[in-house]
Design an enzyme around this catalytic site. Structure first.
Site, PDB file in Angstrom:
ATOM      1  N   VAL A  84      24.833  -4.557-102.679  1.00 15.09           N
ATOM      2  CA  VAL A  84      24.334  -4.041-103.965  1.00 15.09           C
ATOM      3  C   VAL A  84      24.090  -2.525-103.924  1.00 15.09           C
ATOM      4  O   VAL A  84      24.059  -1.938-102.865  1.00 15.09           O
ATOM      5  CB  VAL A  84      23.049  -4.795-104.420  1.00 15.09           C
ATOM      6  CG1 VAL A  84      23.341  -6.270-104.584  1.00 15.09           C
ATOM      7  CG2 VAL A  84      21.938  -4.594-103.429  1.00 15.09           C
ATOM      8  N   GLU A  85      23.903  -1.959-105.071  1.00 18.13           N
ATOM      9  CA  GLU A  85      23.685  -0.501-105.265  1.00 18.13           C
ATOM     10  C   GLU A  85      24.740   0.319-104.522  1.00 18.13           C
ATOM     11  O   GLU A  85      24.425   1.265-103.800  1.00 18.13           O
ATOM     12  CB  GLU A  85      22.260  -0.108-104.874  1.00 18.13           C
ATOM     13  CG  GLU A  85      21.242  -0.727-105.802  1.00 18.13           C
ATOM     14  CD  GLU A  85      19.878  -0.062-105.824  1.00 18.13           C
ATOM     15  OE1 GLU A  85      19.666   0.900-105.081  1.00 18.13           O
ATOM     16  OE2 GLU A  85      19.038  -0.519-106.607  1.00 18.13           O
TER      17      GLU A  85
END
Ligand SMILES: Cc1cc2nc3c(=O)[nH]c(=O)nc-3n(C[C@H](O)[C@H](O)[C@H](O)COP(=O)(O)OP(=O)(O)OC[C@H]3O[C@@H](n4cnc5c(N)ncnc54)[C@H](O)[C@@H]3O)c2cc1C
Length: 818
Positions: free
Chosen positions: A502-503
């Site tokens: 993620v991110e």
């Protein structure tokens, strides 16, 4: 002959000195004017030849020394070439580059980091209120949550934990007090996430997401006053559950390619005909999506009838949509590796929203990508680095204790060199992760939005977290593998790839973002050159700016080549650094920073626009930059901690490991560099005497493993800020108690063993340890209270060693309750 030799030396010395001190064009020209005639006399050059040479010198001096001529005759043609070869950036790439600020990354790119600046950065300090919150609210929340129950039994946090999160303001850590939030510093925000992550990844993700890139952050920076007043107080109190939906099935890493769209049109909203947007979207992986009341949505806005004024294709736009708006679909869940934080898809078909649902109103139409990139610059530096570090603290603390408590071959397993190696890696990596987390929050609290650094810490904390999780599993053997309430590692191990993905998924972050963005953003001249090249509106200004940047860049590169060679020959010795302990580390870092600056320029020169596609080269250059940042953070941490002598092995491990990785990365770039001639020259400049950093030694690893297996200040500092249950019914609490008990009981154990051999006590098998204790007590080898201590120790060790087992029906779907 002597004079000629001295003259040659003087010329070389002058060139080296001018390059080393990054002399101005004027100084170079002055040296030329002085040295050439003197050389003519010393080398007895004939008058005719000298006339020609002096004529050339005069021409150079005039062209280079008169700015107008230099710009016209030199800089202008170069600018034209530059414009031709400059890679075209897409608008989304351009916006990503424009986002955020340059901070310590700029120093590392300068080839000459200002260590005074580093040392004088503020020490990370929580306010009294923040400390109180961590010691009370966060502690209480952790105590409420049993990760096994969360991940296996409920597949959710217990309702009381949800309520507590809302009531105590966990969802409003970044919201200022004026809107009812906690208004915490980045450091406090990070400390909360770190502690929660050391208890349960579900808990930390749930608390983290509303404080990360999402509605609150976006409203704070870009919301209209009315939007702020409407939503921020409700978000702060948990009356709204936010989520943010960017990713979809056909737009993951390439999020700018979202197919979700909105058409500006008139429609009915609450009984009124208003101008608005008809939206269609299909998103997935949205954290808190299944229960969100407020959906942040990224979509492409089109205005075919130009109802909102302006172009027809308006670009990525962000809106906040109450999830009870007709047509919004939420509720279904994904199951991300058995973590129980709520994550799922959302769809919308012809959902009509009024224009004022756009974050920031109509003025912010089309600014969505820039808004996201700007917010990501800070948030990415907090959330995942903190959760990876929290999980790492849990792993380090429990591994040290378990390796001491668990015996095989009559020795604590941590005494075996193979296990020592794993323990040392856990300790060293964690030391570095925590240092990077802390230094980055200092930057954010100083007002920075460090886009490149946030990518570095996100990548390296989660990657090192993965190494720590792997080692922790090995140290625990079967104990780490069998899931159940007694397993404090397995769920965290499962969750590792979530942080990696993620991110900004890690492969992409390493291969494209860190160096790709850093080379342009953090380099002292490249962005200026690009900006000048793109500045077609004012040719005079463009040429003036380009001239300054280009010649600055040339001087910078020449200087770095000379410095890299000199520093390589001395291995950094003699480089002026502040009066600190560990000055050799600072010197070596300056050496490698210089070499990195040279290598970065050489790569851009040789590869040009194709560097963007040469991800393996870019990734390794990013590795060098990253390790330089991590090393800076480790040195800063050691200073901030008051230079504790006991922690020196951890710092040494972290530095030697990182410096070794730096050399590995240089070597990787040089071995794979497309121009072999350039690679040959660069290797001679950067490693004139070969590579010389060895990885951390076995002896150092032994010291770290020993430090981790005993309750001591270093162990406390390494795992500071994690949640430590005191309850012996809790698996981690029992392990802590067992460690203390093991150490306390060792002399008693030794006495029993001695007596068993000397007095011929009945031999008993290991399974009958309690019988042996009773026998020792009955024969007066142990006092009654000592025997009781050993009995308690046995119980604690047994509790630690045992794993859970289940009746088959308990494991059947829906039968998880225990
Ligand atoms: C548990 C979880 C929670 C999430 N929460 C949210 C959320 O709340 N909101 C939201 O909008 N999104 C969320 N996401 C989405 C997340 O940000 C994306 O998963 C991520 O951006 C990657 O997209 P992808 O998974 O489709 O991978 P892909 O884009 O399919 O990538 C696959 C692999 O290819 C690599 N790759 C792709 N392009 C390149 C390249 N150019 N160079 C090198 N490597 C490349 C990637 O690094 C990755 O390793 C979440 C995802 C998960 C799994």
């Amino acid at each position: 002959m002597l004079m000629e030799l001295l003259m040659a030396l003087a010329v070389v010395a002058a060139i080296v000195a001018l390059a080393f001190y990054r002399a101005s064009i004027r100084s170079w020209l002055l040296a030329l004017v002085v040295l050439v005639p003197v050389a003519g006399i010393v080398y007895s050059i004939s008058a005719d030849v000298m006339q020609v040479i002096l004529g050339m010198v005069a021409a150079i001096v005039v062209v280079m020394g008169v700015p107008f001529l230099r710009r016209k005759l030199v800089s202008y043609p170069v600018l034209m070439i530059f414009r031709r070869i400059l890679p075209q950036l897409s608008p989304t790439e351009q916006e990503a580059l424009d986002a955020g600020t340059v901070w310590w990354d700029g120093e590392l790119f300068s080839g000459n980091p200002d260590w005074y600046k580093l040392i004088h950065l503020p020490k990370p300090m929580l306010s009294d209120e923040e400390e109180y919150f961590l010691e009370h609210e966060v502690e209480e929340l952790c105590a409420m949550v049993n990760d096994w129950e969360v991940t296996h039994v409920r597949q959710d946090l217990p309702p009381e934990a949800w309520q507590y999160l809302k009531d105590k303001g966990f969802f409003g850590m970044i919201i200022p007090r004026q809107y009812g939030g906690l208004g915490f510093s980045a450091l406090a925000h990070s400390a909360v996430v770190t502690k929660l992550a050391s208890r349960s990844s579900t808990l930390s993700v749930t608390a983290m997401v509303p404080n990360s890139l999402g509605p609150a952050e976006l409203l704070l920076h870009y919301g209209t006053q009315q939007q702020k007043e409407q939503y921020l107080p409700r978000l702060a109190k948990g009356l709204e559950i936010p989520c943010f939906a960017l990713t979809g099935p056909f737009a993951g890493s390439d999020a700018g390619a979202i197919p979700d769209y909105g058409i500006v049109c008139h429609g009915d909203y609450r009984g009124q005909r208003v101008l608005g947007i008809r939206l269609n979207w299909e998103k997935r992986y949205i954290t808190l999506g299944p229960v969100a009341t407020l959906l942040g949505l990224a979509f492409k806005l089109y205005d075919p009838d130009r109802l909102a004024g302006g172009e027809t294709n308006r670009g990525i736009t962000l809106a906040l949509i109450p999830t009870d708006t007709p047509g919004v679909v939420i509720g279904r869940r994904h199951l991300p590796l058995n973590s129980a934080f709520l994550n799922g898809p959302t769809q919308g078909k012809d959902v009509f929203i009024p224009m004022d649902f756009i974050i920031g109103g109509a003025a912010r139409i089309g600014e969505g990508w820039r808004m996201l990139m700007e917010c990501l610059s800070a948030g990415r530096g907090i959330s995942l680095p903190s959760s990876a570090t929290g999980a790492g603290k849990l792993a380090a603390r429990t591994c040290g204790a378990y390796a001491r408590v668990r015996k095989q071959f009559k020795l604590p397993v941590g005494r075996f060199e193979g296990v020592e190696e794993a323990l040392a890696r856990i300790g060293g990596n964690l030391y570095m992760m925590d240092a990077a987390r802390l230094m980055t929050t200092v930057g954010i609290d100083l007002g920075e939005k460090p886009s490149v650094i946030s990518a570095i810490v996100k990548y390296h904390c989660t990657e090192r977290g993965r190494l720590v999780a792997n080692d922790a599993m090995d140290v625990h053997g079967g104990k780490g593998i069998c899931l159940g309430p007694s397993n404090y590692l397995g769920r965290g191990y499962q969750a590792v790839p979530i942080g990696i993905t993620v991110e900004g998924a890690n492969i992409l972050t390493r291969s494209m973002i860190i160096f790709g963005q850093g080379a342009i953003r953090s380099h002292p001249y490249v962005l200026k050159e690009i900006q000048a090249a793109h500045d077609t509106s004012n040719p005079k200004r463009a040429l003036h700016d380009f001239d300054g940047a280009f010649f600055g860049h040339v001087g910078f590169t020449v200087s770095n080549a000379v410095r890299a060679l000199l520093f390589g020959l001395s291995n950094g010795r003699g480089i002026a650094v502040p009066p600190v302990v560990n000055e050799r580390y600072y010197q070596k870092l300056t050496r490698y920073s210089t070499a990195f600056a040279l290598m970065a320029d050489a790569s851009m020169l040789v590869l040009g626009g194709s560097l963007k596609r040469r991800e393996k080269i870019s990734a390794r250059l990013g590795d060098i930059l990253s390790q330089l940042y991590l090393c800076s953070a480790a040195l800063k941490r050691f200073e901030d901690d008051g230079r504790p002598e006991q922690d020196a092995p951890l710092l040494q491990w972290a530095m030697e490991d990182a410096l070794h990785r730096i050399e590995e990365a240089f070597d990787g770039v040089l071995r794979n560099f497309p121009s072999r001639i350039a690679a040959w020259v660069l290797r001679r400049l950067i490693f004139p005497l070969g590579r010389n950093v060895a990885p951390p030694s076995d002896e150092l690893g032994h010291k770290i493993a020993t430090l981790m297996m005993q309750p001591a200040e270093t162990r406390e500092r390494l795992t500071a800020g994690m949640y430590l249950p005191k309850d012996k019914e809790d698996a981690v609490g029992a392990l802590e108690l067992a460690l203390h008990s093991t150490l306390e009981c060792e002399p008693l154990q030794a006495r029993v063993e001695e007596a068993r051999k000397a007095r011929g006590m009945a031999k008993v098998r290991a399974l009958e340890e309690l019988g042996r204790i009773a026998e020792a007590r009955d024969k007066g080898v142990l006092k009654v209270e000592e025997a009781a201590l050993l009995e308690r120790d046995y119980e604690l060790r047994r509790k630690v060693i045992m794993v859970d087992d289940f009746a088959p029906e308990e494991l059947a779907a829906g039968g998880g309750r225990r």
